[in-house]
Design an enzyme around this catalytic site. Structure first.
Site, PDB file in Angstrom:
ATOM      1  N   GLU A  54     -23.348  67.934  52.402  1.00  0.00           N
ATOM      2  CA  GLU A  54     -24.222  67.699  51.370  1.00  0.00           C
ATOM      3  C   GLU A  54     -25.614  67.951  51.814  1.00  0.00           C
ATOM      4  O   GLU A  54     -26.472  68.255  51.253  1.00  0.00           O
ATOM      5  CB  GLU A  54     -24.076  66.133  50.874  1.00  0.00           C
ATOM      6  CG  GLU A  54     -22.746  65.605  50.182  1.00  0.00           C
ATOM      7  CD  GLU A  54     -21.916  65.228  51.124  1.00  0.00           C
ATOM      8  OE1 GLU A  54     -20.873  64.617  50.417  1.00  0.00           O
ATOM      9  OE2 GLU A  54     -21.853  65.320  52.458  1.00  0.00           O
ATOM     10  N   CYS A  82     -21.507  59.736  51.749  1.00  0.00           N
ATOM     11  CA  CYS A  82     -21.718  58.668  52.920  1.00  0.00           C
ATOM     12  C   CYS A  82     -23.180  58.216  52.373  1.00  0.00           C
ATOM     13  O   CYS A  82     -24.017  58.799  51.637  1.00  0.00           O
ATOM     14  CB  CYS A  82     -21.641  59.094  54.343  1.00  0.00           C
ATOM     15  SG  CYS A  82     -23.023  59.966  54.827  1.00  0.00           S
ATOM     16  N   CYS A  85     -25.998  60.826  53.236  1.00  0.00           N
ATOM     17  CA  CYS A  85     -26.200  61.826  52.165  1.00  0.00           C
ATOM     18  C   CYS A  85     -26.296  61.171  50.858  1.00  0.00           C
ATOM     19  O   CYS A  85     -27.072  61.900  50.126  1.00  0.00           O
ATOM     20  CB  CYS A  85     -24.791  62.546  52.119  1.00  0.00           C
ATOM     21  SG  CYS A  85     -24.224  63.329  53.723  1.00  0.00           S
TER      22      CYS A  85
END
Length: 156
Positions: A54, A82, A85
Site C-alpha cells: 500500500e 497495517c 498503511c
C-alpha cells in the site's frame, strides 16, 4: 472491480516470485477506472520496513499525479492494511479501500499486526518503545511551527 483486485493479486505473486517481500499487492484506481499504480511489498528488496504494498502504491500514484492528495481514488489491497498503511491511506485522503483478506487471515501466516494496534491504544509513555516528551526542547520545536504558520502555507 475484480480486475483491479486481480492486478493487486498478480503483483503480490510477482513479489513472491522475486523474493522481494511479503505476500501483499495493491492497486490504485481513479474515478474513471484508470489504474494509476500497481505494486507489491518490497520490504526485503529495499531493506525498508515501510515498503509495504500500500505504501509503495501510494508513493507511485502520488509521484505520477505530482500531488500527495489522492482524494477520489480507490485502493485495492490483498490484505487488510497495517496501522502504518492505514495512516498513509488517511493522510493521502484515499476515498475507498477494497480488502482481499482480513488481518486475522494474515496473522495465521505470521503477519500479525495485533501488537501494533494494541500499542497505539496506549499513552506514549506506556508503549513498549518508550516515548518521552523532551520539555527542554519543547519551546524550540514549537518555534518551527510558529515559523511555518507565519508563512501562511497550505496545510494539505
Amino acid at each position: 472491480m475484480f480486475d483491479y483486485m486481480r492486478r493487486a493479486i498478480e503483483s503480490a505473486y510477482e513479489g513472491i516470485d522475486k523474493d522481494e517481500g511479503g505476500p501483499f499487492g495493491a492497486c490504485i484506481v481513479d474515478k474513471q477506472g484508470q489504474i494509476l499504480a500497481v505494486t507489491h511489498n518490497t520490504v526485503l528488496k529495499d531493506q525498508d520496513p515501510t515498503c509495504h504494498a500500500e505504501m509503495n502504491c501510494i508513493r507511485e500514484a502520488a509521484r505520477r499525479l505530482k500531488t500527495h492528495i489522492l482524494s477520489g481514488y480507490t485502493l485495492f489491497t490483498t490484505a487488510e492494511p497495517c496501522p502504518m498503511c492505514l495512516a498513509a491511506i488517511y493522510w493521502a485522503r484515499i476515498e475507498k479501500v477494497y480488502i482481499g483478506v482480513k488481518k486475522e487471515c494474515a496473522a495465521r501466516y505470521g503477519f500479525d499486526d495485533a501488537f501494533f494496534y494494541e500499542q497505539l491504544l496506549l499513552p506514549p509513555e506506556k508503549r513498549e518503545v518508550l516515548a518521552t516528551f523532551d520539555p527542554d526542547s519543547s519551546k524550540q520545536c514549537e518555534e518551527i511551527f510558529v515559523k511555518w504558520h507565519s508563512l501562511n502555507r497550505r496545510l494539505y
